[in-house]
Design an enzyme around this catalytic site. Structure first.
Site, PDB file in Angstrom:
ATOM      1  CG  HIS A 263      10.680  55.588  13.926  1.00 43.39           C
ATOM      2  ND1 HIS A 263       9.835  55.292  12.900  1.00 43.39           N
ATOM      3  CD2 HIS A 263      10.061  55.088  15.056  1.00 43.39           C
ATOM      4  CE1 HIS A 263       8.769  54.652  13.359  1.00 43.39           C
ATOM      5  NE2 HIS A 263       8.880  54.520  14.676  1.00 43.39           N
ATOM      6  CG  HIS A 302      10.939  51.167   5.322  1.00 39.08           C
ATOM      7  ND1 HIS A 302      10.519  49.946   5.794  1.00 39.08           N
ATOM      8  CD2 HIS A 302      10.252  52.113   6.011  1.00 39.08           C
ATOM      9  CE1 HIS A 302       9.612  50.154   6.728  1.00 39.08           C
ATOM     10  NE2 HIS A 302       9.440  51.451   6.880  1.00 39.08           N
ATOM     11  CG  ASP A 358       9.336  60.096   7.531  1.00 36.54           C
ATOM     12  OD1 ASP A 358       8.247  60.546   7.913  1.00 36.54           O
ATOM     13  OD2 ASP A 358       9.930  59.169   8.108  1.00 36.54           O
TER      14      ASP A 358
HETATM   15  N1  CMC Z   1      20.973  56.997   2.486  1.00 41.73           N
HETATM   16  C1  CMC Z   1      22.099  56.389   2.074  1.00 41.73           C
HETATM   17  N2  CMC Z   1      22.370  55.081   2.278  1.00 41.73           N
HETATM   18  C2  CMC Z   1      21.451  54.372   2.928  1.00 41.73           C
HETATM   19  C3  CMC Z   1      20.249  54.934   3.384  1.00 41.73           C
HETATM   20  C4  CMC Z   1      20.017  56.297   3.126  1.00 41.73           C
HETATM   21  N3  CMC Z   1      18.890  56.881   3.541  1.00 41.73           N
HETATM   22  N4  CMC Z   1      19.528  53.991   4.012  1.00 41.73           N
HETATM   23  C5  CMC Z   1      20.254  52.869   3.947  1.00 41.73           C
HETATM   24  N5  CMC Z   1      21.432  53.085   3.303  1.00 41.73           N
HETATM   25  C6  CMC Z   1      22.469  52.113   3.001  1.00 41.73           C
HETATM   26  C7  CMC Z   1      23.206  51.698   4.258  1.00 41.73           C
HETATM   27  O1  CMC Z   1      24.289  52.546   4.505  1.00 41.73           O
HETATM   28  C8  CMC Z   1      23.603  50.298   3.905  1.00 41.73           C
HETATM   29  O2  CMC Z   1      24.714  50.370   3.016  1.00 41.73           O
HETATM   30  P1  CMC Z   1      25.887  49.254   3.064  1.00 41.73           P
HETATM   31  O3  CMC Z   1      25.228  47.962   2.702  1.00 41.73           O
HETATM   32  O4  CMC Z   1      26.892  49.737   2.095  1.00 41.73           O
HETATM   33  O5  CMC Z   1      26.387  49.270   4.486  1.00 41.73           O
HETATM   34  C9  CMC Z   1      22.431  49.772   3.093  1.00 41.73           C
HETATM   35  O6  CMC Z   1      21.811  50.931   2.518  1.00 41.73           O
HETATM   36  C10 CMC Z   1      21.401  49.013   3.916  1.00 41.73           C
HETATM   37  O7  CMC Z   1      20.893  49.879   4.913  1.00 41.73           O
HETATM   38  P2  CMC Z   1      20.731  49.548   6.440  1.00 41.73           P
HETATM   39  O8  CMC Z   1      21.371  50.629   7.262  1.00 41.73           O
HETATM   40  O9  CMC Z   1      21.138  48.142   6.713  1.00 41.73           O
HETATM   41  O10 CMC Z   1      19.182  49.671   6.587  1.00 41.73           O
HETATM   42  P3  CMC Z   1      18.336  49.574   7.910  1.00 41.73           P
HETATM   43  O11 CMC Z   1      17.193  48.683   7.599  1.00 41.73           O
HETATM   44  O12 CMC Z   1      19.182  49.196   9.084  1.00 41.73           O
HETATM   45  O13 CMC Z   1      17.860  51.082   8.152  1.00 41.73           O
HETATM   46  C11 CMC Z   1      16.648  53.086   7.863  1.00 41.73           C
HETATM   47  C12 CMC Z   1      16.639  51.561   7.675  1.00 41.73           C
HETATM   48  C13 CMC Z   1      15.259  53.621   7.555  1.00 41.73           C
HETATM   49  C14 CMC Z   1      16.972  53.412   9.329  1.00 41.73           C
HETATM   50  C15 CMC Z   1      17.711  53.708   6.924  1.00 41.73           C
HETATM   51  O14 CMC Z   1      17.367  53.421   5.596  1.00 41.73           O
HETATM   52  C16 CMC Z   1      17.839  55.208   7.128  1.00 41.73           C
HETATM   53  O15 CMC Z   1      18.558  55.656   8.029  1.00 41.73           O
HETATM   54  N6  CMC Z   1      17.120  56.039   6.274  1.00 41.73           N
HETATM   55  C17 CMC Z   1      17.135  57.472   6.453  1.00 41.73           C
HETATM   56  C18 CMC Z   1      16.196  57.877   7.580  1.00 41.73           C
HETATM   57  C19 CMC Z   1      14.743  57.755   7.179  1.00 41.73           C
HETATM   58  O16 CMC Z   1      14.323  58.221   6.135  1.00 41.73           O
HETATM   59  N7  CMC Z   1      13.932  57.140   8.068  1.00 41.73           N
HETATM   60  C20 CMC Z   1      12.491  57.005   7.882  1.00 41.73           C
HETATM   61  C21 CMC Z   1      12.080  55.582   7.708  1.00 41.73           C
HETATM   62  S1  CMC Z   1      10.379  55.382   7.096  1.00 41.73           S
HETATM   63  C22 CMC Z   1       9.326  56.074   8.278  1.00 41.73           C
HETATM   64  C23 CMC Z   1       9.489  55.547   9.649  1.00 41.73           C
HETATM   65  O17 CMC Z   1       9.459  54.331   9.879  1.00 41.73           O
HETATM   66  O18 CMC Z   1       9.625  56.337  10.556  1.00 41.73           O
END
Ligand code: CMC
Length: 422
Positions: A263, A302, A358
């Site tokens: 986050h 996201h 971010d």
């Molecule tokens: N790098 C590589 N792969 C990713 C990333 C990433 N940053 N984000 C998602 N994926 C992949 C994930 O592994 C999954 O792949 P697969 O379908 O093969 O298993 C697919 O994309 C779908 O992702 P998800 O994990 O189901 O997505 P989510 O909605 O559960 O998580 C998130 C969203 C923001 C936690 C995640 O994208 C992440 O960890 N991003 C990096 C951390 C980040 O930048 N966070 C800030 C978010 S915006 C500001 C805020 O709200 O604070």
């Protein structure tokens, strides 16, 4: 009835028709047909937990609006305090209201000396600023027990002003404690963000000149962070607030949720990631590692945006303005290359992974002189009006306490064995 869905319980043949209201259906109607059968939705990907009038977000189209105003219009034309007023009270202030609002905030900005001595001095020298901030906000609950009358709108308004006002002072004090410089009280003659910069960086023997470009850029970043509907920290605020916890403990819970690297902690994680990558030439190897599942590309992806995060676009433009004053952040080239490589790569394209807010914000904070431990604290200052607006809205709407159900996967009933038989 307009659009609706019909659910049939195949065990009994009973059916129920439920209207579709603004893209959702009322789970209570489901419950009346199927009591005791829960939706299994652990991370709330398909559950609306709030009926809110604050922020509109369309992740597929990349749209973000506060109280109906597009973020692109607000950014650059309104100050953070104007946006805070909009988010909390529903309307942008006119000139008279803005003066009164700014004065109220300024008068509540100082922090009692005892708070510095007794609370902040208790932390280790290397304590992370987010830990200090979360604890400091929680400690405010003991300094202002009058905040507990959460059902009184006048009391709520007082606490909202107090929290928005004191967050920069607390944040700057957390920083000054970590570097061992004397605490600075706010200057009522400075604006909200200029005052924060001054409390952060002023030296006792020299007057601090606030650079207007940097102040405006930081103020804009606060605007971009001011609310984002039901994100993890706001949901935490709503859940804790629904128990009628006081606003300080509610906001401390939200800030705790924000600290996580998935986050708000991502802005810090992005800069650490760029520093670890080390050089432009290592970007391709790093991306290969991301695709192999070794690590995440921080600042990408996201839950809701499946398109370019509109905030990220504005942050990227702002970065260039800031670097004209501070000099170009050496990590920028690596970030630009990472973005370029990722946006052209099938792994990221097929998963709709784009830069989020971010990705570039940390580079700006770093160039302004903030240490990485402060980045998420800056996010928290910006998000405070959003947390409080949701808390207030929740209490105005007289919602029930948040209490989801669970799908039990543990042991069936068994008998407690005697200690010798375990
Ligand atoms: N790098 C590589 N792969 C990713 C990333 C990433 N940053 N984000 C998602 N994926 C992949 C994930 O592994 C999954 O792949 P697969 O379908 O093969 O298993 C697919 O994309 C779908 O992702 P998800 O994990 O189901 O997505 P989510 O909605 O559960 O998580 C998130 C969203 C923001 C936690 C995640 O994208 C992440 O960890 N991003 C990096 C951390 C980040 O930048 N966070 C800030 C978010 S915006 C500001 C805020 O709200 O604070």
């Amino acid at each position: 009835m307009g659009e609706s869905i019909t659910i049939t319980d195949n065990r009994t043949g009973e059916t129920i028709e439920i209207p579709i209201d603004r893209g959702g259906i009322d789970a209570r109607a489901w419950g009346s047909l199927l009591p005791g059968i829960w939706f299994d939705d652990p991370s709330f990907t398909a559950t609306s937990g709030a009926d809110s009038a604050i922020t509109y977000l369309d992740g597929a189209k990349g749209l973000l609006r506060y109280r109906g105003y597009p973020i692109e219009q607000l950014a650059g034309s309104t100050s953070f305090l104007e946006v805070a007023h909009l988010i909390v009270f529903g309307e942008l202030p006119n000139r008279v209201q803005l003066t009164a609002w700014s004065d109220e905030i300024a008068s509540e900005a100082p922090i009692h000396e005892n708070f510095h001595k007794r609370i902040l001095e208790g932390f280790r020298d290397d304590a992370h600023a987010m830990g200090v901030l979360v604890s400091g906000i929680a400690a405010m609950s003991t300094f202002w027990p009058d905040g507990k009358d959460v059902e009184d709108p006048v009391c709520r308004r007082t606490q909202i002003i107090r929290l928005i006002a004191k967050m920069p002072t607390l944040a700057a004090s957390a920083y000054r404690r970590s570097v061992g410089t004397p605490y600075v009280q706010p200057d009522p003659d400075l604006d909200y963000t200029g005052n924060f910069l001054s409390m952060m960086f002023c030296q006792r023997d020299r007057p601090y000149e606030v650079d207007p470009v940097l102040r405006d850029a930081l103020d804009l970043l606060f605007v971009l962070h001011a609310d984002h509907e039901q994100n993890c920290s706001t949901t935490a605020a709503r859940v804790v607030g629904s128990a009628h916890a006081d606003p300080y403990l509610t906001v401390a819970s939200a800030a705790a949720a924000l600290s996580g690297p998935r986050h708000g902690g991502a802005n810090e994680a992005v800069v650490r990631m760029l520093e670890n990558i080390g050089s432009y030439d290592n970007v391709d190897d790093f991306i290969a590692g991301v695709k192999a599942g070794d690590q995440k590309l921080m600042g990408f992806g996201h839950r809701v945006y499946k398109n370019y995060d509109p905030r990220a676009r504005i942050v990227k433009d702002t970065a260039h303005r800031v670097f004209e004053v501070t000099g170009r952040n050496p990590l920028l080239d690596m970030a630009l290359k990472l973005e370029e490589v990722a946006l052209a790569d099938e792994y990221f394209i097929s998963r709709n992974l784009y830069p989020n807010v971010d990705f570039y914000s940390g580079l700006i904070y770093q160039s302004m002189g903030f240490p990485v431990e402060m980045f998420t604290v800056l996010f928290a200052i910006g998000r405070t009006p959003g947390w409080l607006a949701h808390w207030d809205e929740l209490l105005v709407n007289e919602s029930r306490i948040a209490r989801p159900r669970q799908t039990y996967s543990g042991r069936p009933e068994r008998t407690v064995p005697h200690t010798d038989q375990r």
